[in-house]
Write an enzyme that holds these catalytic residues in place. Structure first.
Site, PDB file in Angstrom:
ATOM      1  N   GLU A 163       1.259   7.720  10.850  1.00 29.02           N
ATOM      2  CA  GLU A 163       2.087   7.208   9.741  1.00 29.02           C
ATOM      3  C   GLU A 163       3.564   7.332  10.092  1.00 29.02           C
ATOM      4  OE1 GLU A 163       2.207   5.531   7.286  1.00 29.02           O
ATOM      5  OE2 GLU A 163       0.658   5.830   5.792  1.00 29.02           O
ATOM      6  N   ASP A 164       4.366   6.460   9.506  1.00 24.01           N
ATOM      7  CA  ASP A 164       5.811   6.604   9.677  1.00 24.01           C
ATOM      8  C   ASP A 164       6.361   7.615   8.680  1.00 24.01           C
ATOM      9  OD1 ASP A 164       4.976   4.670   7.813  1.00 24.01           O
ATOM     10  OD2 ASP A 164       6.967   3.794   7.693  1.00 24.01           O
ATOM     11  N   ASP A 167       5.353  10.118   1.624  1.00 25.38           N
ATOM     12  CA  ASP A 167       6.312  10.221   0.525  1.00 25.38           C
ATOM     13  C   ASP A 167       5.566  10.781  -0.696  1.00 25.38           C
ATOM     14  OD1 ASP A 167       8.370   9.838  -1.248  1.00 25.38           O
ATOM     15  OD2 ASP A 167       8.702   7.744  -0.785  1.00 25.38           O
ATOM     16  N   PHE A 202      16.099   7.458   0.397  1.00 21.59           N
ATOM     17  CA  PHE A 202      15.402   6.284   0.893  1.00 21.59           C
ATOM     18  C   PHE A 202      15.859   5.999   2.319  1.00 21.59           C
ATOM     19  CE2 PHE A 202      14.411   1.825   1.517  1.00 21.59           C
ATOM     20  CZ  PHE A 202      13.107   1.784   1.054  1.00 21.59           C
ATOM     21  N   ARG A 207      13.652  -2.646  10.091  1.00 23.01           N
ATOM     22  CA  ARG A 207      12.602  -1.997  10.895  1.00 23.01           C
ATOM     23  C   ARG A 207      13.034  -1.861  12.351  1.00 23.01           C
ATOM     24  NH1 ARG A 207       7.883  -1.875   7.699  1.00 23.01           N
ATOM     25  NH2 ARG A 207       7.558  -3.674   6.354  1.00 23.01           N
TER      26      ARG A 207
HETATM   27  C1  PRP Z   1       5.030   3.081   3.485  1.00 20.06           C
HETATM   28  C2  PRP Z   1       4.694   3.957   4.675  1.00 20.06           C
HETATM   29  C3  PRP Z   1       3.451   4.675   4.266  1.00 20.06           C
HETATM   30  C4  PRP Z   1       3.596   4.767   2.757  1.00 20.06           C
HETATM   31  C5  PRP Z   1       3.994   6.158   2.388  1.00 20.06           C
HETATM   32  O1  PRP Z   1       4.340   1.879   3.578  1.00 20.06           O
HETATM   33  O2  PRP Z   1       4.488   3.186   5.819  1.00 20.06           O
HETATM   34  O3  PRP Z   1       2.285   3.974   4.616  1.00 20.06           O
HETATM   35  O4  PRP Z   1       4.602   3.831   2.366  1.00 20.06           O
HETATM   36  O5  PRP Z   1       4.308   6.263   1.029  1.00 20.06           O
HETATM   37  P1  PRP Z   1       3.500   7.147  -0.002  1.00 20.06           P
HETATM   38  O6  PRP Z   1       3.295   8.490   0.605  1.00 20.06           O
HETATM   39  O7  PRP Z   1       4.400   7.187  -1.200  1.00 20.06           O
HETATM   40  O8  PRP Z   1       2.197   6.465  -0.317  1.00 20.06           O
HETATM   41  P2  PRP Z   1       4.763   0.565   2.764  1.00 20.06           P
HETATM   42  O9  PRP Z   1       3.889   0.404   1.574  1.00 20.06           O
HETATM   43  O10 PRP Z   1       6.229   0.574   2.526  1.00 20.06           O
HETATM   44  O11 PRP Z   1       4.367  -0.605   3.752  1.00 20.06           O
HETATM   45  P3  PRP Z   1       4.953  -0.916   5.219  1.00 20.06           P
HETATM   46  O12 PRP Z   1       4.507   0.219   6.106  1.00 20.06           O
HETATM   47  O13 PRP Z   1       4.317  -2.203   5.580  1.00 20.06           O
HETATM   48  O14 PRP Z   1       6.450  -1.007   5.114  1.00 20.06           O
END
Ligand code: PRP
Length: 180
Positions: free
Chosen positions: A104-105, A108, A157, A170
């Site tokens: 994961e990146d 949150d 953010f 990105r």
């Molecule tokens: C982001 C990120 C994680 C998730 C984390 O994805 O890549 O998968 O949110 O957030 P959380 O812990 O609050 O669930 P996003 O929905 O922004 O999609 P993306 O990776 O395509 O930008």
């Protein structure tokens, strides 16, 4: 053109520079390889945000590494999690009996990871671990902890190194705080 670029730059403050990212990802890769010995591991790159981190991480892990991709969306363009996790692309292969690492990146609220752990554990991997580049513990809605964490960050953010705001930023080579 120049005016637009300057306006966007003013909204960004570097939080983690490129060299720190590189060094920490090398450490994470080495730690994962130590933990799994010479066993093959399957890295599940959670799209889109983790594609840049995963590309560096799989090279830092070295040895036998399979790469799988899972498309997930929960933010749907804004700066707040929608709380609804949507699978936009499933894995292409079974993961049964494999040492799986979710890449994961960012963690949150923890809602995405909570959903993914449930979804993937029923597919009977031999082990299931989580490696995240960024962890924002202040914002958790469910109790979630990764096995491998690159950086714990404050409740701001962030964009860059795979993370977006409205699909932009990105491609920044660093992680920055974004002020809309
Ligand atoms: C982001 C990120 C994680 C998730 C984390 O994805 O890549 O998968 O949110 O957030 P959380 O812990 O609050 O669930 P996003 O929905 O922004 O999609 P993306 O990776 O395509 O930008």
């Amino acid at each position: 053109m120049i005016g637009t670029a300057q306006t966007n730059q003013n909204r960004l403050r570097v939080l983690i520079p490129e060299e720190k990212l590189r060094a920490r990802i090398d450490e994470l890769g080495a730690q994962i390889r130590r933990d799994f010995g010479d066993k093959p591991v399957t890295c599940v790159c959670v799209l889109k945000g983790s594609f840049i981190f995963a590309a560096d991480l799989v090279r830092a892990i070295g040895g036998e590494v399979k790469c799988e991709f899972l498309g997930v969306s929960s933010y749907q363009g804004g700066t707040q999690s929608s709380g609804v996790v949507k699978i936009t692309k499933d894995l292409s292969k079974p993961i049964e009996g494999q040492h799986v690492i979710i890449v994961e990146d960012i963690i949150d609220t923890g809602l995405t990871l909570h959903y993914l752990l449930e979804m993937l554990s029923v597919r009977k991997p031999k082990s299931l671990s989580v490696c995240t580049l960024l962890d924002k513990p202040a914002n958790r809605e469910v109790d979630m902890a990764a096995d491998y964490v690159g950086f714990a960050i404050p409740d701001e953010f962030v964009v860059g190194f795979g993370l977006d705001f409205a699909e932009l930023y990105r491609n920044l080579p660093y992680v920055a705080v974004y002020t809309p």
